[in-house]
Design a protein around this motif. Structure first.
Motif, PDB file in Angstrom:
ATOM      1  N   ASN A   1       0.842  -1.196   0.000  1.00 50.18           N
ATOM      2  CA  ASN A   1       0.000   0.000   0.000  1.00 50.18           C
ATOM      3  C   ASN A   1       0.880   1.250   0.000  1.00 50.18           C
ATOM      4  O   ASN A   1       1.630   1.489   0.953  1.00 50.18           O
TER       5      ASN A   1
ATOM      6  N   ARG B   1       0.227   4.247   0.515  1.00 52.50           N
ATOM      7  CA  ARG B   1      -0.165   5.259   1.488  1.00 52.50           C
ATOM      8  C   ARG B   1       0.342   4.940   2.897  1.00 52.50           C
ATOM      9  O   ARG B   1       0.231   5.783   3.798  1.00 52.50           O
TER      10      ARG B   1
ATOM     11  N   VAL C   1       2.776  -1.346   6.999  1.00 50.65           N
ATOM     12  CA  VAL C   1       2.596  -2.456   6.059  1.00 50.65           C
ATOM     13  C   VAL C   1       2.883  -3.787   6.737  1.00 50.65           C
ATOM     14  O   VAL C   1       2.105  -4.744   6.636  1.00 50.65           O
TER      15      VAL C   1
END
Length: 326
Positions: A100, A102, A108
């Motif tokens: 991801n 973001r 993560v």
């Protein structure tokens, strides 16, 4: 004899479409022993990734059994399956899209820990730091975003994420195919080290037989949703006993430029899984196919110790190999 960690029995996955049913995985059976790495190899479109995802129930199976440590995963209710997911994880093929963008690396890797309510934030941060160092990165990398890393580093982050919940079984789905050759070797060696250190069991999916030959204890060769050959890695790679495996083996580049080799060039494309050939699904491209090959599906033929070939013309294969060896 130690019971295999994973038993796959007659596993199938079909996808209904307006044009018909896509038989992505059809009647697959094999065992994965504890602490071993089993390779799954075949051309693109052969059903390897679908099989890996179906084993983990990321894709729900159409039929068959996946027996993990004595439990049939396909019969588990959602709550029980959620607990079981802590024991099995996946490393995805693309180290870019699987992270991801973001989230920082810490988030993560710790996402699974948080989802399962494991540890407090400080404990999870300490765990993330240890995982990053275990996969060859630095602890302070947890403060960065995925786009700040190279492809090989991103894949190491993906491996750290897969290890976070201390799984026993990992599916590595084409986990080195998007990497440069030198980085591939580093990641493969890392997987071998992790297997030894953690006694991990792995299913390693790839399209490159030479990579699978280097890493895996056992190899399953897949074509159009079916297993063509299964056996010890050394036997399958050095003495393949299915025409499809022989063709894959002959395509591996060898380091001797003066060696004379008989290349087995396959003609045509993989048939559509919407309408697979009758009998042996490989027969439309097989150099030794005869009418018998289209009459019924081939049963596994024992061609060595724990080595099986799904071919009706084993005698012809043996004669062919004898003439090549002469």
């Amino acid at each position: 004899m130690t019971e295999p960690l994973l038993r796959i029995r007659n596993l199938s996955k079909h996808f209904p479409t307006p044009r018909g049913t896509v038989r992505a995985v059809e009647d697959v059976s094999f065992d994965i022993p504890r602490g071993s790495i089993t390779g799954l190899v075949g051309e693109s479109g052969s059903g390897k990734t679908t099989l890996g995802r179906t084993i983990l129930r990321l894709t729900e199976p159409t039929s068959g059994q996946t027996i993990f440590d004595g439990q049939d995963l396909n019969s588990l209710e959602p709550a029980a399956m959620r607990l079981m997911r802590r024991r099995m994880q996946i490393i995805f093929q693309d180290p870019v899209s699987s992270l991801n963008p973001r989230l920082k690396v810490e988030q993560v890797i710790a996402e699974g820990l948080a989802a399962h309510g494991i540890g407090k934030r400080a404990e999870r941060r300490k765990r993330v730091a240890a995982l990053l160092e275990e996969v060859g990165l630095q602890a302070d990398h947890m403060r960065r975003y995925p786009h700040e890393f190279s492809g090989g580093q991103r894949q190491r982050i993906g491996i750290a994420r897969a290890l976070a919940l201390e799984p026993e079984f990992i599916v590595a789905d084409e986990s080195v195919s998007a990497l440069d050759v030198s980085i591939q070797a580093q990641v493969l060696n890392l997987l071998l080290e992790l297997r030894e250190r953690r006694n991990l069991t792995m299913l390693f999916i790839a399209h490159d037989l030479s990579v699978v030959e280097y890493l895996c204890d056992r190899i399953a060769v897949m074509y159009l949703g079916r297993v063509m050959e299964f056996g010890p890695g050394a036997a399958v790679s050095t003495r393949p006993m299915h025409p499809y495996t022989q063709a894959l083996n002959s395509a591996i580049p060898r380091p001797d430029p003066h060696a004379v080799r008989d290349r087995e060039i396959l003609t045509g494309d993989i048939p559509s899984p919407l309408d697979p050939p009758s009998g042996c699904v490989f027969r439309t491209r097989c150099p030794i196919a005869r009418d018998i090959c289209g009459q019924s599906r081939p049963d596994p033929q024992e061609v060595g110790v724990e080595h099986h070939s799904y071919c009706k013309r084993i005698e012809a294969l043996n004669e062919r190999r004898a003439s090549e060896d002469a």
